[in-house]
Each structure stands twice: as C-alpha cells, then as structure tokens.
Design a protein around this motif. Structure first.
Motif, PDB file in Angstrom:
ATOM      1  N   GLY A 170      48.334  22.386 -17.119  1.00 54.06           N
ATOM      2  CA  GLY A 170      48.626  21.660 -15.792  1.00 54.06           C
ATOM      3  C   GLY A 170      49.687  21.741 -15.452  1.00 54.06           C
ATOM      4  N   ARG A 171      50.569  21.597 -15.944  1.00 52.71           N
ATOM      5  CA  ARG A 171      52.221  21.224 -15.134  1.00 52.71           C
ATOM      6  C   ARG A 171      52.392  22.410 -14.126  1.00 52.71           C
ATOM      7  NH1 ARG A 171      53.795  18.733 -19.688  1.00 52.71           N
ATOM      8  NH2 ARG A 171      54.270  20.933 -20.892  1.00 52.71           N
ATOM      9  N   LEU A 172      51.524  23.718 -14.324  1.00 52.19           N
ATOM     10  CA  LEU A 172      51.940  24.937 -14.160  1.00 52.19           C
ATOM     11  C   LEU A 172      51.075  25.043 -12.666  1.00 52.19           C
ATOM     12  CD1 LEU A 172      52.677  28.039 -14.204  1.00 52.19           C
ATOM     13  CD2 LEU A 172      51.437  28.579 -14.852  1.00 52.19           C
ATOM     14  N   MET A 173      50.095  23.953 -12.905  1.00 58.66           N
ATOM     15  CA  MET A 173      48.821  23.921 -12.057  1.00 58.66           C
ATOM     16  C   MET A 173      49.201  23.407 -10.703  1.00 58.66           C
ATOM     17  SD  MET A 173      46.546  26.777 -12.053  1.00 58.66           S
ATOM     18  CE  MET A 173      47.884  27.881 -13.070  1.00 58.66           C
ATOM     19  N   HIS A 174      50.156  22.336 -11.256  1.00 62.47           N
ATOM     20  CA  HIS A 174      50.863  21.064 -10.287  1.00 62.47           C
ATOM     21  C   HIS A 174      51.273  22.221  -9.787  1.00 62.47           C
ATOM     22  CE1 HIS A 174      53.873  18.310  -9.120  1.00 62.47           C
ATOM     23  NE2 HIS A 174      52.774  17.414  -9.164  1.00 62.47           N
ATOM     24  N   ASP A 175      52.311  23.154  -9.784  1.00 59.99           N
ATOM     25  CA  ASP A 175      53.236  23.516  -9.226  1.00 59.99           C
ATOM     26  C   ASP A 175      53.048  24.724  -8.493  1.00 59.99           C
ATOM     27  OD1 ASP A 175      54.998  21.842 -11.263  1.00 59.99           O
ATOM     28  OD2 ASP A 175      55.686  23.719 -12.170  1.00 59.99           O
ATOM     29  N   PHE A 176      51.802  25.022  -9.205  1.00 59.59           N
ATOM     30  CA  PHE A 176      51.024  25.424  -7.857  1.00 59.59           C
ATOM     31  C   PHE A 176      50.025  25.636  -6.526  1.00 59.59           C
ATOM     32  CE2 PHE A 176      50.919  29.581 -10.363  1.00 59.59           C
ATOM     33  CZ  PHE A 176      50.830  30.381  -9.793  1.00 59.59           C
ATOM     34  N   LEU A 177      50.246  23.825  -6.565  1.00 56.66           N
ATOM     35  CA  LEU A 177      49.661  23.234  -5.610  1.00 56.66           C
ATOM     36  C   LEU A 177      51.451  22.178  -5.023  1.00 56.66           C
ATOM     37  CD1 LEU A 177      46.369  22.438  -6.974  1.00 56.66           C
ATOM     38  CD2 LEU A 177      46.950  23.829  -5.559  1.00 56.66           C
ATOM     39  N   CYS A 178      52.456  22.516  -5.362  1.00 58.83           N
ATOM     40  CA  CYS A 178      53.503  22.054  -4.378  1.00 58.83           C
ATOM     41  C   CYS A 178      54.396  22.717  -3.861  1.00 58.83           C
ATOM     42  CB  CYS A 178      54.519  21.721  -5.542  1.00 58.83           C
ATOM     43  SG  CYS A 178      54.415  20.828  -6.373  1.00 58.83           S
ATOM     44  N   SER A 179      54.050  22.148  -1.764  1.00 58.61           N
ATOM     45  CA  SER A 179      54.720  22.936  -1.402  1.00 58.61           C
ATOM     46  C   SER A 179      55.912  21.897  -1.237  1.00 58.61           C
ATOM     47  CB  SER A 179      53.938  21.824   0.080  1.00 58.61           C
ATOM     48  OG  SER A 179      54.435  20.547  -0.209  1.00 58.61           O
ATOM     49  N   GLU A 180      56.439  20.516  -2.014  1.00 58.83           N
ATOM     50  CA  GLU A 180      57.630  20.694  -2.223  1.00 58.83           C
ATOM     51  C   GLU A 180      58.301  20.811  -3.468  1.00 58.83           C
ATOM     52  OE1 GLU A 180      59.458  18.644   0.223  1.00 58.83           O
ATOM     53  OE2 GLU A 180      58.503  18.378   1.631  1.00 58.83           O
ATOM     54  N   THR A 181      59.436  21.530  -2.975  1.00 62.46           N
ATOM     55  CA  THR A 181      60.442  22.191  -4.603  1.00 62.46           C
ATOM     56  C   THR A 181      60.490  21.095  -5.694  1.00 62.46           C
ATOM     57  OG1 THR A 181      62.176  22.037  -3.354  1.00 62.46           O
ATOM     58  CG2 THR A 181      60.735  24.257  -3.101  1.00 62.46           C
ATOM     59  N   SER A 182      61.531  20.117  -4.663  1.00 63.55           N
ATOM     60  CA  SER A 182      61.538  19.043  -5.486  1.00 63.55           C
ATOM     61  C   SER A 182      60.391  18.585  -6.882  1.00 63.55           C
ATOM     62  CB  SER A 182      62.614  17.773  -5.145  1.00 63.55           C
ATOM     63  OG  SER A 182      61.129  17.614  -4.016  1.00 63.55           O
ATOM     64  N   ASP A 183      59.407  18.591  -5.842  1.00 63.81           N
ATOM     65  CA  ASP A 183      58.472  17.845  -7.232  1.00 63.81           C
ATOM     66  C   ASP A 183      58.003  18.644  -8.491  1.00 63.81           C
ATOM     67  OD1 ASP A 183      57.933  15.862  -5.699  1.00 63.81           O
ATOM     68  OD2 ASP A 183      56.633  16.680  -4.607  1.00 63.81           O
ATOM     69  N   HIS A 185      58.008  21.763 -11.873  1.00 63.03           N
ATOM     70  CA  HIS A 185      58.044  21.024 -12.716  1.00 63.03           C
ATOM     71  C   HIS A 185      58.803  22.308 -13.639  1.00 63.03           C
ATOM     72  CE1 HIS A 185      55.212  17.282 -14.159  1.00 63.03           C
ATOM     73  NE2 HIS A 185      54.374  18.382 -13.305  1.00 63.03           N
ATOM     74  N   TYR A 186      58.637  23.537 -13.462  1.00 60.51           N
ATOM     75  CA  TYR A 186      58.706  24.839 -13.828  1.00 60.51           C
ATOM     76  C   TYR A 186      60.490  25.206 -13.276  1.00 60.51           C
ATOM     77  CZ  TYR A 186      54.975  24.754 -17.570  1.00 60.51           C
ATOM     78  OH  TYR A 186      54.426  24.607 -18.814  1.00 60.51           O
ATOM     79  N   GLU A 187      61.975  25.262 -14.181  1.00 62.80           N
ATOM     80  CA  GLU A 187      62.219  25.591 -13.083  1.00 62.80           C
ATOM     81  C   GLU A 187      62.617  26.978 -12.720  1.00 62.80           C
ATOM     82  OE1 GLU A 187      66.216  26.017 -11.920  1.00 62.80           O
ATOM     83  OE2 GLU A 187      65.110  24.096 -12.196  1.00 62.80           O
ATOM     84  N   PHE A 188      61.486  27.927 -13.280  1.00 59.64           N
ATOM     85  CA  PHE A 188      61.409  29.321 -12.420  1.00 59.64           C
ATOM     86  C   PHE A 188      60.631  29.139 -11.563  1.00 59.64           C
ATOM     87  CE2 PHE A 188      57.763  28.868 -15.272  1.00 59.64           C
ATOM     88  CZ  PHE A 188      56.934  29.911 -14.853  1.00 59.64           C
ATOM     89  N   LEU A 189      60.230  28.742 -11.267  1.00 61.64           N
ATOM     90  CA  LEU A 189      59.515  28.555 -10.165  1.00 61.64           C
ATOM     91  C   LEU A 189      59.725  27.618  -9.317  1.00 61.64           C
ATOM     92  CD1 LEU A 189      55.270  28.171 -11.060  1.00 61.64           C
ATOM     93  CD2 LEU A 189      56.585  30.121  -9.765  1.00 61.64           C
ATOM     94  N   ARG A 190      60.257  26.606  -9.486  1.00 61.94           N
ATOM     95  CA  ARG A 190      61.401  26.176  -7.738  1.00 61.94           C
ATOM     96  C   ARG A 190      62.332  26.727  -7.667  1.00 61.94           C
ATOM     97  NH1 ARG A 190      61.941  21.903 -11.316  1.00 61.94           N
ATOM     98  NH2 ARG A 190      63.671  22.401 -12.280  1.00 61.94           N
ATOM     99  N   LYS A 191      63.122  27.515  -8.930  1.00 56.92           N
ATOM    100  CA  LYS A 191      63.976  28.472  -7.639  1.00 56.92           C
ATOM    101  C   LYS A 191      63.938  29.590  -6.992  1.00 56.92           C
ATOM    102  CE  LYS A 191      68.426  31.779  -9.555  1.00 56.92           C
ATOM    103  NZ  LYS A 191      68.350  31.985 -11.292  1.00 56.92           N
ATOM    104  N   ARG A 192      62.346  30.446  -7.479  1.00 52.35           N
ATOM    105  CA  ARG A 192      61.862  31.236  -6.681  1.00 52.35           C
ATOM    106  C   ARG A 192      61.309  30.608  -5.487  1.00 52.35           C
ATOM    107  NH1 ARG A 192      62.003  36.641  -5.325  1.00 52.35           N
ATOM    108  NH2 ARG A 192      60.547  37.439  -5.734  1.00 52.35           N
ATOM    109  N   VAL A 193      60.810  29.872  -5.432  1.00 52.61           N
ATOM    110  CA  VAL A 193      60.122  29.409  -4.684  1.00 52.61           C
ATOM    111  C   VAL A 193      61.154  28.867  -3.152  1.00 52.61           C
ATOM    112  CG1 VAL A 193      59.018  27.103  -3.705  1.00 52.61           C
ATOM    113  CG2 VAL A 193      58.076  28.992  -5.568  1.00 52.61           C
ATOM    114  N   SER A 194      62.708  28.123  -4.386  1.00 52.60           N
ATOM    115  CA  SER A 194      63.612  27.406  -3.509  1.00 52.60           C
ATOM    116  C   SER A 194      64.091  28.773  -2.566  1.00 52.60           C
ATOM    117  CB  SER A 194      64.665  26.826  -4.117  1.00 52.60           C
ATOM    118  OG  SER A 194      64.034  25.648  -5.004  1.00 52.60           O
ATOM    119  N   TYR A 195      64.103  29.921  -2.474  1.00 53.81           N
ATOM    120  CA  TYR A 195      65.606  30.714  -2.470  1.00 53.81           C
ATOM    121  C   TYR A 195      64.199  30.930  -0.832  1.00 53.81           C
ATOM    122  CZ  TYR A 195      66.109  34.994  -0.484  1.00 53.81           C
ATOM    123  OH  TYR A 195      67.253  36.380  -0.508  1.00 53.81           O
TER     124      TYR A 195
END
Length: 276
Positions: A170-183, A185-195
């Motif tokens: 559920g947290r992974l799918m939440h991250d898949f639908l996020c356009s804001e990196t600050s929202d 959950h997962y650091e590995f996705l946040r780091k990659r998308v933030s780049y």
C-alpha cells in the motif's frame, strides 16, 4: 542555466510526473537498485537481477509486436512489468499475448521444456480493472476438476494502485501516485524521483526526454504523411501526441497546446480533429 530551466511548460510537466506514468517509470527503473527493491516488495522475496531493459521491443514478423515497459531476467525468472492506467491496456488477453511472445523470443531450439524459465507478468493499474476490490491479484492456471494449480511456470499479477493500505504494498502504491517527493514513504523511490525533479542534472535529462517526445510526435506525423499527405499526416501524429499527454500526464487541452508550441491560429483545427 540550461534552456529548459527557463521553459515553464517543461518544468511544470516534470513537476506533474508520477511513477505510475509509464514513460517516467521507465526512466526511474533504469536504476537497478531501485528496480530490485520494487520487485522485492511486490514478490515478497529477495530478487537478484541479472539483466534488465526498459522499453524492450519484441518484434513478431508474423503478427503483432510489443514494447515492454520493463523486462527483467533473474536466474530462474523472466519478469515483465507494465503500467496501465485503464482496462483496455490491462486486458487479461494482453497478458497472455505478452507471455507468448516472451516465451517465443527467449526459448531456443532443443531446450528442455522443463528448463523454460518461470515467467511473471505484472500489471500495475491506477484503478481496480478486475473489479473484485482487492489490492493485488495473483493469477495462476488451475485444473477445473480439482481446483489444483496447473504448474506451467507462468504467473500474472495485477496490482490495484487505488487501494493504499498501511502495509508495504500500500505504501508503495501511494508512492507511485505521488507527484510530491516529500510525500513518499520509500527512500529508494524518493531519492530517484527527487533527482529528476529537484536537481539541475536530473531536470536537464528530463527536458532532453521531453524534446525527444516532441520530436517523435512530429516524426510520427511525417511518417504518416508519406501515405496520407504530409500536412494531414503530421497533424494526425500530433493529435495522438496531444491525446497521450492529456490522458497519461493529466494535461488540459490548452496546456498540451502550449507544450507542443502550437500557434493560436491553428488550435481550432486540432480541436476539430480531437473531438471528431
């Protein structure tokens, strides 16, 4: 400052991106570590990726070809990951077809049938396309008479991103639908998308990709124009690109026109083609 930094249309497009956008997912999953952690959450076991490709084309000289979003090879598995935002693109028969072409393209003469690798087709969908209200569906063949698994080495997984429970999936799918990196959950996705969204180097790469999308849109039109007449063909290709930007990236019609630099005096003609 590179040119893209001054192009508000491009910067706005980048800020809107979500991992569930197939073009962006392909970019995100060029990173092996990011892809590995994603698969380990989905499959709930360690994964050792040997080889992987994004936008992997399998050509079929006798019929329809496919372009796979992400294709992964492990020691014992072939894994096909697809993002589809509606039922049409996630039709169960598409999963069947993808599996058949993967088998045909990866097997070799005189290979023992028992050695054919296990294959997993993963569809990530924005809505519940199967309609049973579940966050994830694991699909296997079964024997009708006793309901036992018929182990042909194939598996189809549908992931319903609209359900975002308080668990790993559920947290992974939440991250898949996020356009804001600050929202996220997962650091590995946040780091990659933030780049790609928040660094100069990443935004530059994304701008170059947007330029390529525009170039391809125009090129599609030119290629169709060889058959249909150049002006008509170029417009048809551009109409398809506009529709894709609206359906997959959430653009309004006006925003899509601005993105492709379509002059005001030509827009009414495009509108007629889009609604016809």
């Amino acid at each position: 400052m590179f040119v893209c930094e001054r192009n508000t249309e491009y910067l706005d497009a980048i800020s809107r991106l979500k991992v569930i956008d197939d073009d962006f997912m392909r970019i995100v999953f060029k990173d092996k570590e990011c892809l590995t952690q994603f698969l380990e959450i989905i499959l709930e076991r360690p994964i050792e990726i040997i080889e992987w490709h994004v936008q992997y084309d399998i050509n079929n000289i006798l019929g329809r070809s496919i372009s796979i979003d992400v294709f992964v090879k492990t020691e014992n598995h072939y894994i096909n990951i697809e993002v589809q935002r509606d039922y049409t693109g996630a039709n169960p028969r598409r999963a069947r077809f993808h599996g058949s072409l993967i088998d045909a393209s990866t097997s070799y003469p005189k290979e023992e049938w028992k050695d054919l690798p296990h294959m997993i087709i993963i569809f990530i969908t924005e809505e519940d396309v199967l309609g049973y209200g579940l966050p994830i569906y694991h699909v296997h063949r079964t024997i009708d008479e006793n309901n036992q698994i018929f182990d042909d080495g194939s598996e189809i997984i549908y992931i319903n991103a609209s359900i975002q429970e308080d668990n790993a999936l559920g947290r992974l799918m939440h991250d898949f639908l996020c356009s804001e990196t600050s929202d996220m959950h997962y650091e590995f996705l946040r780091k990659r998308v933030s780049y790609f969204k928040e660094t100069e180097g990443g935004r530059k790469e994304m701008c170059e990709i947007w330029e390529e999308i525009k170039r391809k849109g125009k090129q599609e039109g030119i290629q169709e124009g060889i058959i249909e007449g150049e002006a008509r063909g170029e417009m048809k290709g551009m109409v398809k690109s506009i529709q894709k930007l609206m359906s997959k990236k959430g653009y309004t019609l006006e925003e899509a026109f601005n993105f492709f630099d379509i002059p005001e005096e030509e827009r009414s003609v495009y509108i007629q083609r889009i609604i016809s």
